[in-house]
Write an enzyme that holds these catalytic residues in place. Structure first.
Site, short mmCIF file in Angstrom:
data_model
loop_
_atom_site.label_atom_id
_atom_site.label_comp_id
_atom_site.label_asym_id
_atom_site.label_seq_id
_atom_site.Cartn_x
_atom_site.Cartn_y
_atom_site.Cartn_z
CE LYS A 181 -12.17 -20.30 18.25
NZ LYS A 181 -13.39 -20.85 17.68
CG ASN A 216 -1.84 -1.04 1.42
OD1 ASN A 216 -2.31 -1.59 0.44
ND2 ASN A 216 -2.16 -1.38 2.66
CG MET A 217 1.58 5.82 -1.42
SD MET A 217 3.35 5.60 -1.05
CE MET A 217 4.02 5.31 -2.68
CG ASP A 218 0.97 3.44 4.68
OD1 ASP A 218 0.18 2.68 4.07
OD2 ASP A 218 1.73 3.04 5.58
CB THR A 245 2.16 3.48 11.47
OG1 THR A 245 1.27 4.51 11.86
CG2 THR A 245 1.68 2.84 10.17
CB ALA A 246 4.59 -0.44 10.22
CB ALA A 247 4.93 -1.13 16.19
N GLY A 248 3.74 -3.62 14.64
CA GLY A 248 3.39 -5.04 14.57
C GLY A 248 4.05 -5.73 13.38
CG ASP A 249 3.27 -4.47 9.52
OD1 ASP A 249 2.48 -5.40 9.76
OD2 ASP A 249 2.91 -3.39 9.02
CD GLU A 281 -3.30 -4.60 5.08
OE1 GLU A 281 -3.72 -3.67 5.79
OE2 GLU A 281 -2.21 -4.53 4.47
N GLY A 307 4.52 -5.83 25.86
CA GLY A 307 5.43 -6.87 25.38
C GLY A 307 4.71 -7.91 24.55
CE LYS A 362 -2.61 -4.61 8.85
NZ LYS A 362 -2.07 -3.51 9.68
O1 RIB Z 1 0.52 -2.27 9.63
C1 RIB Z 1 0.60 -0.97 9.11
C2 RIB Z 1 0.08 -0.95 7.70
O2 RIB Z 1 -1.30 -1.26 7.69
C3 RIB Z 1 0.20 0.36 7.00
O3 RIB Z 1 1.45 0.53 6.37
C4 RIB Z 1 -0.99 0.35 6.05
O4 RIB Z 1 -0.64 0.34 4.72
C5 RIB Z 1 -1.83 -0.85 6.46
O5 RIB Z 1 -1.66 -1.89 5.60
#
Ligand code: RIB
Length: 306
Positions: free
Chosen positions: A216, A16-18, A252-256, A145, A229, A45
């Site tokens: 599950k 994606n472009m954010d 944003t994207a910390a989970g990624d 996604e 944590g 993601k």
């Molecule tokens: O996890 C963050 C991402 O979620 C963003 O970069 C956005 O594009 C969405 O996909």
């Protein structure tokens, strides 16, 4: 199993472009707020995880789709610059590349709305066409996604190639199909875990949440608990890994970053608890910089924090 000493991760996911605006706070429904500066920042993601995998020192191939537009070209060029193999990123004419509308508030929290565009054109046939990438991989990363049949097919191809599959179930569906729990490692955050289980409020008890997800069908569970944590359920034992305090600029994207680091450590055959400690540090570091892909940490930065 990959033959090179550099482990290899295949990412099947979104690009994606954010479109990002800062604002003191996220607007309530029906409300207009005046924001601060605006930036276009590569995200998605899948693509964020691919960039993080490459910066953390593993080889990475990405399977996905962009539209035939300027955003798509810029995002693929960025992935290549980071060393991600983009041979399996296809272009779909007549559809826009994925776009995410993001508001980041003064405390670094965000609200995101994704217009999936070309991401929703990724098919099981695209996954089959990239079977060489699975054959070379140690670990596969998938998120939600992309269309569900594509995700489930990717999990099936992982089993065929004996590749460990990590599913980041984001965004979480309300009625998950049992096939989603066939990932080797399921790694939701708290709200995603609640959605998957259909149990609002359960996530205050991390161990019960992890055990309910395992019941599950997930072989192992790594819960992302943001500042608190992570919780790991491996070999029937639950362990909490404490959060690492950092100054949050943008979550944003910390989970990624977290999920990508988990994949890299697993591709290096690290035990799940140790892999989660590495992931925890990568996720914390991602909060200290603005934007999705610009905030994905390098191996050196994670080592320094650890
Ligand atoms: O996890 C963050 C991402 O979620 C963003 O970069 C956005 O594009 C969405 O996909």
């Amino acid at each position: 199993m990959a033959l090179s000493d550099r482990p290899c991760v295949v990412v099947v996911g979104s690009i994606n472009m954010d479109l990002v605006a800062r604002s003191d706070r996220v607007p309530a429904p029906g409300e207009t707020v005046l924001g601060g500066d605006f930036q276009t920042i590569p995200g998605g993601k899948g693509a964020n995880q691919a960039v993080a995998v490459a910066r953390l020192g593993a080889r990475c191939s990405m399977i996905g789709r962009i539209g035939d537009d300027a955003f798509g070209k810029r995002m693929v060029a960025g992935l290549s610059e980071d060393g991600v193999n983009t041979d399996h990123i296809l272009t779909t004419p007549g559809i826009a590349s994925g776009v995410a509308l993001i508001v980041v508030d003064a405390s670094g929290q965000n609200a995101i709305c994704v217009a999936s565009g070309a991401n929703y054109a990724v098919t099981p046939a695209d996954v089959n066409a990239a079977e060489d990438a699975f054959a070379a991989a140690d670990v596969c990363l998938v998120q939600l996604e992309l269309p569900l049949p594509t995700v489930i097919h990717a999990l099936r191809v992982c089993r065929r190639h004996n590749v460990e599959a990590i599913l980041d179930p984001a965004p979480a569906p309300a009625n998950p199909t049992p096939d989603l729990f066939k990932a080797d490692i399921l790694s939701p955050n708290e709200s995603e875990a609640e959605m998957l289980l259909g149990s609002p409020g359960l996530s205050h008890d991390s161990e019960a949440t992890a055990r309910a997800l395992a019941a599950k069908g997930a072989r192992e569970v790594v819960l992302k608990l943001s500042g608190r944590g992570a919780g790991v359920l491996a070999d029937g034992k639950f362990e909490l890994i404490p959060g690492r305090p950092v100054d949050v600029v943008d979550s944003t994207a910390a989970g990624d970053a977290f999920t990508a680091a988990l994949a890299v450590a697993r591709a290096r055959h690290r035990p799940l608890v140790e892999a989660t400690r590495f992931a925890n540090a990568a996720g914390a570091l991602a909060c200290t910089k603005f934007g999705a892909q610009p905030s994905m940490p390098t191996a050196k930065e994670v080592s320094a924090l650890l």
